[in-house]
Design an enzyme around this catalytic site. Structure first.
Site, PDB file in Angstrom:
ATOM      1  N   SER A 241       0.845  -1.204   0.000  1.00 57.42           N
ATOM      2  CA  SER A 241       0.000   0.000   0.000  1.00 57.42           C
ATOM      3  C   SER A 241       0.875   1.246   0.000  1.00 57.42           C
ATOM      4  O   SER A 241       0.459   2.291  -0.525  1.00 57.42           O
ATOM      5  CB  SER A 241      -1.021   0.002   1.144  1.00 57.42           C
ATOM      6  OG  SER A 241      -0.399  -0.035   2.393  1.00 57.42           O
TER       7      SER A 241
ATOM      8  N   ASP B 207       9.982   1.390  -0.884  1.00 57.36           N
ATOM      9  CA  ASP B 207       8.638   1.454  -1.474  1.00 57.36           C
ATOM     10  C   ASP B 207       8.493   2.732  -2.302  1.00 57.36           C
ATOM     11  O   ASP B 207       7.887   2.713  -3.376  1.00 57.36           O
ATOM     12  CB  ASP B 207       7.573   1.413  -0.378  1.00 57.36           C
ATOM     13  CG  ASP B 207       7.697   0.171   0.490  1.00 57.36           C
ATOM     14  OD1 ASP B 207       8.156  -0.871  -0.029  1.00 57.36           O
ATOM     15  OD2 ASP B 207       7.370   0.248   1.686  1.00 57.36           O
TER      16      ASP B 207
HETATM   17  O1  KDG Z   1       8.768  -1.364   3.359  1.00 55.50           O
HETATM   18  C1  KDG Z   1       8.180  -0.866   4.520  1.00 55.50           C
HETATM   19  C2  KDG Z   1       7.458  -1.983   5.162  1.00 55.50           C
HETATM   20  O2  KDG Z   1       8.380  -2.857   5.702  1.00 55.50           O
HETATM   21  C3  KDG Z   1       6.572  -1.566   6.259  1.00 55.50           C
HETATM   22  O3  KDG Z   1       5.606  -0.663   5.794  1.00 55.50           O
HETATM   23  C4  KDG Z   1       5.894  -2.699   6.934  1.00 55.50           C
HETATM   24  O4  KDG Z   1       5.044  -4.029   5.169  1.00 55.50           O
HETATM   25  C5  KDG Z   1       5.698  -3.949   6.160  1.00 55.50           C
HETATM   26  C6  KDG Z   1       6.362  -5.131   6.666  1.00 55.50           C
HETATM   27  O5  KDG Z   1       5.785  -6.192   6.487  1.00 55.50           O
HETATM   28  O6  KDG Z   1       7.444  -5.050   7.230  1.00 55.50           O
END
Ligand code: KDG
Length: 317
Positions: free
Chosen positions: A37, A259
């Site tokens: 997301s 991201d």
């Molecule tokens: O890339 C960032 C993500 O690590 C964070 O938003 C949380 O999706 C996540 C995770 O599973 O660690």
């Protein structure tokens, strides 16, 4: 319909108000986290039509996540709600020295109950890109099946697959299982976006050139190896180029930068930019993400990105 579709779990993110050991942290701020997301929100900020497939609990946290992501302009029409499991939660720990840690409360979460039946046929098949990460297949057997089913449907419909390995060792039973699953996804993807350390963990390679080459060897058309503040190395079958990064004066939290990078890269490709130009954008969007404690609050709009890159004058007052 959305040009990019992503699939994955989003959690309530509990962020400490100050840095320090979690054990002694008493004040927190609520936000949201979820690699896929984050990418979707990044693309929406940059003006692209993007959809996110997920499952939330029938609880206030699920309502919060749905309305937040939707409020950012992401198509959430294929995010379902289940009565049988809660929305996942995660805590971040920020330390003044060294890396931040995360603590997950997501085992048995609503998103971990996703199955291939949750994949909307046309929504996926009509997209140009499907963005996946290595987090989703770690969540449960049914999530792993869902990811591979999504890959199969994308392939059938000629949807380009982009893949960020996003190694999360805390979520896997064993390093062997993690490596073999993620390598299968590297092989299935058209675009692979590993961090340098992730590349080293996945392949028998140390240098970014060798990591990018390993991705291409396994079947990707395009690989960009993220090098943090040093930028990224991007490679396809005809070129390999290092693209310089940006110096961020005060990095608050690097989590979320990858991201942002993916969002910037895909946004560049959607605008018809070549891999090097797309990587320049990706570096810039990743830099924005490091300026805030949360994952997405810092992500730029296309106007902000143009000002930052010196392509447009800003009017501040
Ligand atoms: O890339 C960032 C993500 O690590 C964070 O938003 C949380 O999706 C996540 C995770 O599973 O660690």
């Amino acid at each position: 319909s959305p040009r990019v579709v992503t699939l994955g779990e989003t959690m309530v993110l509990i962020n400490p108000a100050e840095s320090g050991p979690m054990k002694y942290t008493t004040e927190f701020k609520k936000s949201l986290g979820g690699a896929e997301s984050n990418v979707a929100i990044g693309l929406a900020r940059l003006g692209h039509d993007v959809g996110w497939i997920s499952k939330l609990g029938a609880d206030p946290h699920g309502e919060y996540l749905r309305s937040f992501v939707r409020g950012e302009g992401v198509d959430t029409s294929h995010v379902t709600t289940t009565q049988d499991a809660p929305t996942g939660i995660m805590f971040k720990e920020r330390r003044a020295l060294g890396e931040s840690s995360v603590y997950y409360y997501r085992h048995g979460s609503a998103a971990s109950t996703m199955t291939p039946a949750d994949l909307p046929e046309a929504f996926l098949a009509d997209a140009e890109y499907l963005h996946l990460t290595g987090i989703t297949p770690a969540l449960s057997d049914s999530c792993r099946e869902t990811v591979f089913a999504a890959v199969e449907r994308a392939r059938e419909a000629d949807v380009t697959i982009s893949f960020d390995p996003n190694l999360r060792e805390k979520l896997w039973d064993s390093t062997d299982e993690m490596r073999s699953t993620l390598l299968d996804l590297v092989a299935a993807a058209d675009i692979v976006l590993p961090g340098i350390e992730e590349g080293r963990a996945l392949f028998d390679a140390k240098e970014p050139e060798a990591i990018a080459a390993a991705c291409l060897d396994r079947g990707a058309d395009l690989a960009a190896v993220k090098l943090g503040a040093a930028g990224a190395l991007v490679a396809d079958d005809s070129t390999t180029e290092h693209v310089a990064g940006y110096d961020v004066e005060r990095v608050v939290d690097p989590v979320g930068a990858g991201d942002g990078f993916a969002a910037g890269f895909l946004a560049g490709r959607l605008r018809g930019l070549d891999p090097v130009e797309a990587t320049e954008r990706a570096n810039a969007v990743g830099a924005f993400a490091t300026t805030v404690a949360g994952d997405i609050e810092g992500l730029p709009t296309s106007e902000e990105l143009e000002v930052f890159r010196g392509e447009r004058d800003a009017v501040y007052r």
